[in-house]
Scaffold this active site. Structure first.
Site, PDB file in Angstrom:
ATOM      1  N   SER A   1       0.892  -1.050  -0.414  1.00 47.63           N
ATOM      2  CA  SER A   1       0.034   0.263   0.446  1.00 47.63           C
ATOM      3  C   SER A   1       0.844   1.475  -0.183  1.00 47.63           C
ATOM      4  CB  SER A   1      -1.156   0.412   1.081  1.00 47.63           C
ATOM      5  OG  SER A   1      -0.241   0.032   2.329  1.00 47.63           O
ATOM      6  N   LYS A   2       0.385   2.919   0.105  1.00 46.90           N
ATOM      7  CA  LYS A   2       1.020   4.027  -0.285  1.00 46.90           C
ATOM      8  C   LYS A   2       1.719   4.023   1.175  1.00 46.90           C
ATOM      9  CE  LYS A   2      -2.398   6.478  -3.116  1.00 46.90           C
ATOM     10  NZ  LYS A   2      -3.468   7.295  -3.451  1.00 46.90           N
ATOM     11  N   ARG A   3       1.726   3.405   2.151  1.00 49.85           N
ATOM     12  CA  ARG A   3       2.578   3.153   3.592  1.00 49.85           C
ATOM     13  C   ARG A   3       3.682   2.377   3.035  1.00 49.85           C
ATOM     14  NH1 ARG A   3      -1.448   0.251   5.131  1.00 49.85           N
ATOM     15  NH2 ARG A   3       0.227  -2.183   5.505  1.00 49.85           N
TER      16      ARG A   3
END
Length: 471
Positions: free
Chosen positions: A234-236
């Site tokens: 994910s974006k994290r």
């Protein structure tokens, strides 16, 4: 385009091409509420940049168009009504929320057994409706996935999914089955998150009496968290879209090469591939069941290999915008600097950090002059710097060749190899343990005045340390 989506498209492309088949681009836009302006252009741009050239699609046509599902809206109702007539689907007049179960099971099948009279009355009254799939309440649905093998699912665990929405637009789950059949799709490659929906697709094929395609489900892609654990990418985890990676200076070829290795292994030990090599070696047998882990370090290594292999002139052209050296003394020496950088970076955006020391001398620890391998001490470093400053102060020819000759002559005169002589010189010029290029390269790039200034500053730094020691 998310890395997971691109990996699915890449594997579909590689499989199709490895089997002398066709790679089809279809725009599945039935969920108009999620439509994003410009998203289709992103798909075109990404596939083109990644080298995944489709054989049929909205922009080039083909035998089975249109290839945009919203443009095919009129054809789906016929197939939905056919299923109603066969008893494999039914009209549902429930408004959203009024007949939904409060449990996790979803729709409570309130309209599944309406009488013919109730249905006709509702239709005559113009009551809005959707068409739902009538899932068998018992038995199992099984198939042989080309990655996961034999899979069986109890039909009792499946919900009566909506096939046709009240506005006449099909759901993705219905439109993809109809379109795959009409377009003669033989193999479908999806992410493993679609495994749970696959039994419902198979039941639709059975209801229509159509031949089912082969299914290939790919493992999910995980990312590595800061604590070392892994979770779904994910974006994290950083840049997880193709566009973001390209903007960071990764080559499209490097990204594609790395993504191909996420969940697939070739039969050989080879890791660096051009597209034609991926096609020739790709096999579904090499696709793993276990989740892949996106590793930026491995991506950097793969990309660095691709950077090192491109034409130097192309590297100079494409890397220059990332260097930010316009108007500096390095601009005229870009050819030399580029030659040092090409084999030493993982991505173009590494360049500013790699060359920052040339533009501004960093502060550094005097103990960098001490190096066991080169038998370098503070005392020997001070002696060498004095000799180098004296010799180079009268050096008129500042070409690489002349500088190398001067330094080699000094090493010979001092009874040293070139390495021990240039270690303190490089530290004084850069303040770094590792640099793109050696002392001769840096002397040339900095120019005479700046190089002599840094060498003198290094000598003074050692002198201050010695002064502290004496006290």
């Amino acid at each position: 385009m998310h890395i997971g989506n691109l990996r699915t498209a890449l594997f579909a492309y590689l499989f199709a091409k490895s089997q002398n088949g066709k790679f089809i681009l279809r725009i599945e836009d039935t969920d108009q509420g999620r439509y994003v302006e410009g998203a289709v252009d992103v798909i075109y741009d990404t596939l083109r940049t990644a080298g995944l050239i489709h054989d049929e699609g909205p922009d080039i046509g083909g035998d089975y168009g249109p290839y945009v599902q919203s443009e095919r809206k009129g054809m789906y109702r016929k197939y939905a009504e056919e299923l109603v007539a066969k008893g494999c689907a039914y009209y549902c007049f429930c408004q959203k929320g009024d007949k939904e179960s409060d449990s996790q099971e979803g729709y409570d099948r309130h309209c599944r057994n309406l009488s013919k009279e109730e249905i006709e009355a509702n239709l005559a009254a113009g009551k809005p409706y959707v068409i739902r799939q009538r899932i068998p309440l018992d038995g199992t649905t099984s198939w042989n996935d080309l990655v996961y093998g034999e899979i069986s699912v109890d039909n009792s665990t499946l919900d009566d999914q909506v096939l046709l929405k009240s506005d006449g637009m099909p759901t993705y789950n219905f439109a993809n089955v109809v379109d795959d059949h009409l377009m003669n799709i033989t193999h479908i490659i999806r992410g493993s998150e679609y495994l749970s929906s696959n039994p419902k697709y198979l039941l639709l094929y059975q209801a229509f009496g159509w031949e089912t395609p082969e299914y290939i489900h790919l493992p999910i892609i995980n990312g590595r968290n800061a604590d070392g654990s892994i979770s779904k990418l994910s974006k994290r985890h950083g840049a997880v879209s193709f566009q973001a990676l390209v903007e960071q200076g990764y080559l499209p070829e490097g990204i594609v090469n790395y993504i191909a290795l996420l969940g697939w292994s070739p039969k050989s030990e080879q890791e660096i591939f051009a597209m034609d090599e991926l096609i020739s070696q790709f096999s579904i047998a090499g696709v793993h069941k276990s989740p892949a882990v996106f590793d930026y370090q491995k991506l950097g290594w793969v990309n660095g290999q691709h950077i090192s292999r491109i034409d130097p002139q192309i590297f100079m052209r494409d890397a220059l915008p990332y260097a930010h050296i316009e108007g500096t003394f390095l601009e005229s020496k870009w050819t030399k600097l580029a030659s040092l950088l090409q084999s030493r970076i993982a991505k173009y955006s590494d360049i500013p950090e790699k060359i920052a020391f040339l533009l501004e001398m960093p502060e550094y620890d005097v103990n960098l002059f001490v190096n066991k391998k080169n038998k370098s001490t503070l005392e020997s470093s001070a002696s060498i710097l004095r000799q180098v400053i004296e010799r180079l102060s009268s050096q008129e020819d500042w070409s690489e060749e002349a500088l190398l000759a001067a330094m080699t002559d000094m090493a010979t005169g001092a009874g040293l190899k070139l390495g021990p002589l240039t270690w303190p010189v490089r530290i004084a010029l850069s303040g770094l343990m590792a640099t793109p290029g050696g002392a001769i390269d840096i002397l040339y790039l900095l120019g005479k005045d700046e190089a002599l200034r840094r060498l003198s500053d290094g000598l003074r730094l050692i002198g201050k340390e010695n002064l502290v020691d004496e006290k």
